[in-house]
Write a protein that holds these residues in place. Structure first.
Motif, mmCIF file in Angstrom:
data_model
loop_
_atom_site.group_PDB
_atom_site.id
_atom_site.type_symbol
_atom_site.label_atom_id
_atom_site.label_comp_id
_atom_site.label_asym_id
_atom_site.label_seq_id
_atom_site.Cartn_x
_atom_site.Cartn_y
_atom_site.Cartn_z
ATOM 1 N N TRP A 164 17.586 7.394 -0.245
ATOM 2 C CA TRP A 164 17.368 5.958 -0.123
ATOM 3 C C TRP A 164 18.555 5.187 -0.706
ATOM 4 C CZ3 TRP A 164 13.598 3.776 2.695
ATOM 5 C CH2 TRP A 164 12.498 4.576 3.050
ATOM 6 N N MET A 165 18.951 4.125 -0.004
ATOM 7 C CA MET A 165 20.024 3.256 -0.450
ATOM 8 C C MET A 165 19.560 1.806 -0.382
ATOM 9 S SD MET A 165 23.240 5.089 1.543
ATOM 10 C CE MET A 165 24.443 3.923 0.901
ATOM 11 N N GLY A 181 0.784 -1.239 0.000
ATOM 12 C CA GLY A 181 0.000 0.000 0.000
ATOM 13 C C GLY A 181 0.811 1.283 0.000
ATOM 14 N N PHE A 182 2.052 1.253 -0.429
ATOM 15 C CA PHE A 182 2.888 2.456 -0.503
ATOM 16 C C PHE A 182 2.829 3.056 -1.908
ATOM 17 C CE2 PHE A 182 4.653 0.217 3.090
ATOM 18 C CZ PHE A 182 5.075 1.208 3.965
ATOM 19 N N ASN A 183 3.045 4.361 -1.993
ATOM 20 C CA ASN A 183 3.312 4.985 -3.286
ATOM 21 C C ASN A 183 4.804 5.329 -3.315
ATOM 22 O OD1 ASN A 183 3.676 7.886 -2.316
ATOM 23 N ND2 ASN A 183 1.582 7.463 -1.592
ATOM 24 N N TYR A 184 5.340 5.577 -4.480
ATOM 25 C CA TYR A 184 6.784 5.754 -4.599
ATOM 26 C C TYR A 184 7.139 6.528 -5.862
ATOM 27 C CZ TYR A 184 5.658 1.550 -7.248
ATOM 28 O OH TYR A 184 5.054 0.653 -8.091
ATOM 29 N N THR A 185 8.342 7.058 -5.869
ATOM 30 C CA THR A 185 8.889 7.740 -7.039
ATOM 31 C C THR A 185 10.234 7.099 -7.366
ATOM 32 O OG1 THR A 185 7.849 9.839 -6.443
ATOM 33 C CG2 THR A 185 9.666 9.935 -8.022
ATOM 34 N N ALA A 208 11.658 8.580 -3.510
ATOM 35 C CA ALA A 208 10.736 8.812 -2.388
ATOM 36 C C ALA A 208 9.796 7.626 -2.209
ATOM 37 C CB ALA A 208 9.919 10.075 -2.631
ATOM 38 N N ILE A 209 9.389 7.407 -0.952
ATOM 39 C CA ILE A 209 8.346 6.441 -0.613
ATOM 40 C C ILE A 209 7.302 7.181 0.219
ATOM 41 C CG2 ILE A 209 7.788 4.365 0.718
ATOM 42 C CD1 ILE A 209 10.475 3.243 0.047
ATOM 43 N N GLY A 210 6.039 6.951 -0.090
ATOM 44 C CA GLY A 210 4.983 7.659 0.623
ATOM 45 C C GLY A 210 3.871 6.749 1.118
ATOM 46 N N LYS A 211 3.277 7.156 2.230
ATOM 47 C CA LYS A 211 2.130 6.485 2.802
ATOM 48 C C LYS A 211 1.624 7.369 3.952
ATOM 49 C CE LYS A 211 0.592 1.905 4.350
ATOM 50 N NZ LYS A 211 1.017 0.539 4.757
ATOM 51 N N MET A 224 4.763 14.539 6.729
ATOM 52 C CA MET A 224 4.663 13.295 7.494
ATOM 53 C C MET A 224 4.179 12.114 6.661
ATOM 54 S SD MET A 224 5.713 13.903 10.568
ATOM 55 C CE MET A 224 6.909 15.089 9.940
ATOM 56 N N ASN A 225 3.836 12.372 5.402
ATOM 57 C CA ASN A 225 3.297 11.308 4.553
ATOM 58 C C ASN A 225 4.291 10.814 3.492
ATOM 59 O OD1 ASN A 225 0.735 11.488 5.849
ATOM 60 N ND2 ASN A 225 0.234 13.265 4.570
ATOM 61 N N ARG A 226 5.549 11.197 3.658
ATOM 62 C CA ARG A 226 6.548 10.754 2.688
ATOM 63 C C ARG A 226 7.938 10.816 3.304
ATOM 64 N NH1 ARG A 226 7.042 16.141 -1.167
ATOM 65 N NH2 ARG A 226 8.370 17.296 0.301
ATOM 66 N N LEU A 227 8.839 10.069 2.707
ATOM 67 C CA LEU A 227 10.272 10.122 3.014
ATOM 68 C C LEU A 227 11.004 10.180 1.682
ATOM 69 C CD1 LEU A 227 10.657 7.475 5.872
ATOM 70 C CD2 LEU A 227 10.940 9.960 6.075
ATOM 71 N N ARG A 228 11.685 11.284 1.450
ATOM 72 C CA ARG A 228 12.337 11.453 0.153
ATOM 73 C C ARG A 228 13.753 11.983 0.335
ATOM 74 N NH1 ARG A 228 10.147 16.949 -2.836
ATOM 75 N NH2 ARG A 228 10.877 18.415 -1.245
ATOM 76 N N GLU A 229 14.519 11.960 -0.733
ATOM 77 C CA GLU A 229 15.888 12.463 -0.686
ATOM 78 C C GLU A 229 15.879 13.935 -0.288
ATOM 79 O OE1 GLU A 229 17.857 12.855 -4.433
ATOM 80 O OE2 GLU A 229 15.975 13.036 -5.546
ATOM 81 N N GLY A 230 16.838 14.328 0.538
ATOM 82 C CA GLY A 230 16.924 15.709 0.975
ATOM 83 C C GLY A 230 16.127 16.023 2.223
ATOM 84 N N ASP A 231 15.328 15.065 2.732
ATOM 85 C CA ASP A 231 14.601 15.286 3.984
ATOM 86 C C ASP A 231 15.577 15.211 5.158
ATOM 87 O OD1 ASP A 231 12.222 15.608 2.707
ATOM 88 O OD2 ASP A 231 11.388 13.653 3.236
#
Length: 395
Positions: free
Chosen positions: A360-361, A299-303, A311-314, A346-353
Motif C-alpha cells: 500500500w502507498m 466497515g473495513f478492518n486493517y493492519t 493490509a486492508i480487509g473486508k 479474497m477477504n484482504r489485500l496486503r503487502e506481498g500479494d
C-alpha cells in the motif's frame, strides 16, 4: 751523537706537553657549572603556572603559547564553577519559561497555525528576546559570558508555541523555523548546514512536513504540563536552545482544522475505488488517524504498524481482481517476482500479494511524501489517495 740527543729532548718535550694538557682538561671537567644565585622568594603555590621572567631568565615562543593555553583553560574552569555555584545559591526557577514571545509581523498565516483555544490577547509567537540572556542558550555556551557581538551571531529560533497556552485533544501541532545570523535556514537534519532538534517531554520529534522555511511537528500531549525544548546549531557550531510549555486538557475538544478528502483504491488489479469520503480533521491528526476514521466508518478492518499500512480487509474485497498483460510485462522488466495466486485470500489485500514488490502507498495532492502515514499531518482541503501498488512504480 748530537743528532740523537736533539731527538731525545724533542720527544721528552712532547710527552710533557701532552701530560700538561691532560691535567688541565681533568681539572676543568671536575669543576661544577656556574649557576646564578636564585633570589626568588615566597613562591605562591596557587599561582605555580605563572612564568618568571627576570635577570638571567628568558621564555621562547613555544613555552609562551603553552602557558597561555593552560591559563585560558584554568580561567574557563573557574568561570564555570562560579556560574554553577551562583545558580545553586539563587535557586533559579527559569525552567518554567525560557523566553518571551514577540509578534511575528512577517507571516500572514500565523493565526491559522496558533492554537485557537489559547487565551485571547496574547502576542503571536516569534523569536526569543535576545536580551534575556539568563533564560536561553542553556545547553550551549553560557550567553552571560558572550559579548553583544557574539550574541548577535547565534542562531535565531521562531515557533508557534506560546508558553502558558492550553490545548485540548490528544495532539499539538506547531511550527519551528531556525536560521543562522545571516538568515540561512537551519534544517532538521543536514550535513554541513547545521541542524535542529525538537523535544516534547524529553522525546525527540520527527518532522511532519515543511512549508516555506517552516518545519512542522506534532506532539502527543499528556494531561497537564507539556515541556518543549528546541535547539538549533548552525554550520559554524554556534548553538541556541529555547524552551516552551503548554498545558494539555483532554476534557476540552480538539481544535477543528478543516476537512480532507480520502480515497482508497486498487485500480492496478482491476478493483477500482474501495472507499472514499471527506473526513473532518482536528489539531495534529495525521493521515493515519484520518484513514482509520474513514476505514472504520466504511466497515473495513486493517493492519497499521509503525506508520505503515500493511493490509486492508473486508469480505470479498479481492474478488474479481485482474492484472493486464501490459502490467505483467512491465513487472517482468522490473524483475518483480509473481506470486502463486491460487491461494489468494479474497477477504484482504496486503503487502506481498500477487507480487513480491506489492504493498500500500499514498499520496497527498498528487505527490508522494517521504514519511509514513503516521508522520504526515495534512492541511485543510488536501486530497489524499491511498492505493494498492504492485511495485513502487506500478499502480
Amino acid at each position: 751523537m748530537e743528532e740523537k740527543s736533539k731527538k731525545k729532548y724533542l720527544i721528552l718535550a712532547l710527552i710533557m706537553g701532552m701530560t700538561f694538557i691532560l691535567i688541565i682538561g681533568a681539572v676543568l671537567h671536575a669543576r661544577k657549572p656556574f649557576a646564578p644565585e636564585n633570589t626568588t622568594e615566597g613562591i605562591n603555590k596557587k599561582r605555580s603556572q605563572v612564568m618568571v621572567s627576570g635577570d638571567g631568565y628568558t621564555t621562547d615562543k613555544t613555552r609562551t603559547r603553552k602557558h597561555n593555553k593552560v591559563t585560558k583553560v584554568n580561567s574557563s574552569k573557574i568561570v564555570k564553577k562560579e556560574s554553577s555555584e551562583k545558580k545553586k545559591n539563587t535557586g533559579s526557577n527559569q525552567s518554567k519559561d525560557d523566553s518571551k514571545a514577540v509578534k511575528d509581523s512577517n507571516s500572514s498565516s500565523a493565526g491559522r497555525d496558533n492554537n485557537k483555544g489559547g487565551s485571547a490577547g496574547k502576542k503571536d509567537p516569534d523569536v526569543d528576546d535576545p536580551t534575556d540572556i539568563n533564560k536561553i542558550h542553556r545547553d550551549g555556551d553560557d550567553e552571560k559570558h558572550l559579548t553583544e557581538e557574539e550574541r548577535k551571531q547565534l542562531p535565531i529560533i521562531k515557533t508557534s508555541l506560546v508558553s502558558g497556552d492550553e490545548a485540548g485533544g490528544k495532539y499539538k501541532r506547531f511550527w519551528v523555523t531556525a536560521t543562522d545570523y545571516k538568515g540561512r535556514n537551519i534544517p532538521v537534519f543536514s550535513v554541513g548546514d547545521g541542524y535542529m532538534t525538537v523535544l516534547a517531554n524529553r522525546e525527540k520529534l520527527s518532522s511532519t512536513g515543511a512549508s516555506s522555511n517552516r518545519t512542522y511537528f506534532t506532539a502527543k500531549l499528556r494531561q497537564g504540563r507539556n515541556d518543549f525544548t528546541i535547539t538549533a546549531v548552525d554550520r559554524r557550531g554556534k548553538k541556541r536552545t529555547i524552551t516552551r510549555w503548554i498545558r494539555g486538557d483532554s476534557s476540552k475538544p480538539a481544535v477543528v482544522r478543516g476537512d480532507v478528502s480520502i480515497t482508497v483504491s486498487a485500480r492496478i488489479i482491476g478493483l477500482g475505488t474501495l472507499a472514499s469520503g471527506n473526513v473532518t480533521m482536528t489539531e495534529g491528526e495525521s493521515v493515519e488517524d484520518l484513514l482509520k476514521t474513514l476505514l472504520d466508518r466504511s466497515g473495513f478492518n486493517y493492519t497499521i504498524s509503525g506508520g505503515y499500512l500493511a493490509a486492508i480487509g473486508k469480505t470479498g474485497i479481492a474478488e474479481g481482481w485482474s492484472i493486464s498483460d501490459e502490467t505483467r510485462e512491465k513487472l517482468q522488466r522490473e524483475r518483480s517476482t509473481e506470486r502463486d495466486t491460487s491461494e489468494q485470500n479474497m477477504n484482504r489485500l496486503r503487502e506481498g500479494d500477487f507480487y513480491n514488490t506489492s504493498g500500500w502507498m499514498y499520496s497527498v495532492n498528487g505527490e508522494t511524501p517521504q514519511v509514513g502515514i503516521g508522520s504526515y499531518v495534512p492541511e485543510d482541503g488536501d486530497d489524499i489517495q491511498v492505493f494498492f501498488a504492485l511495485s513502487q512504480d506500478t499502480y
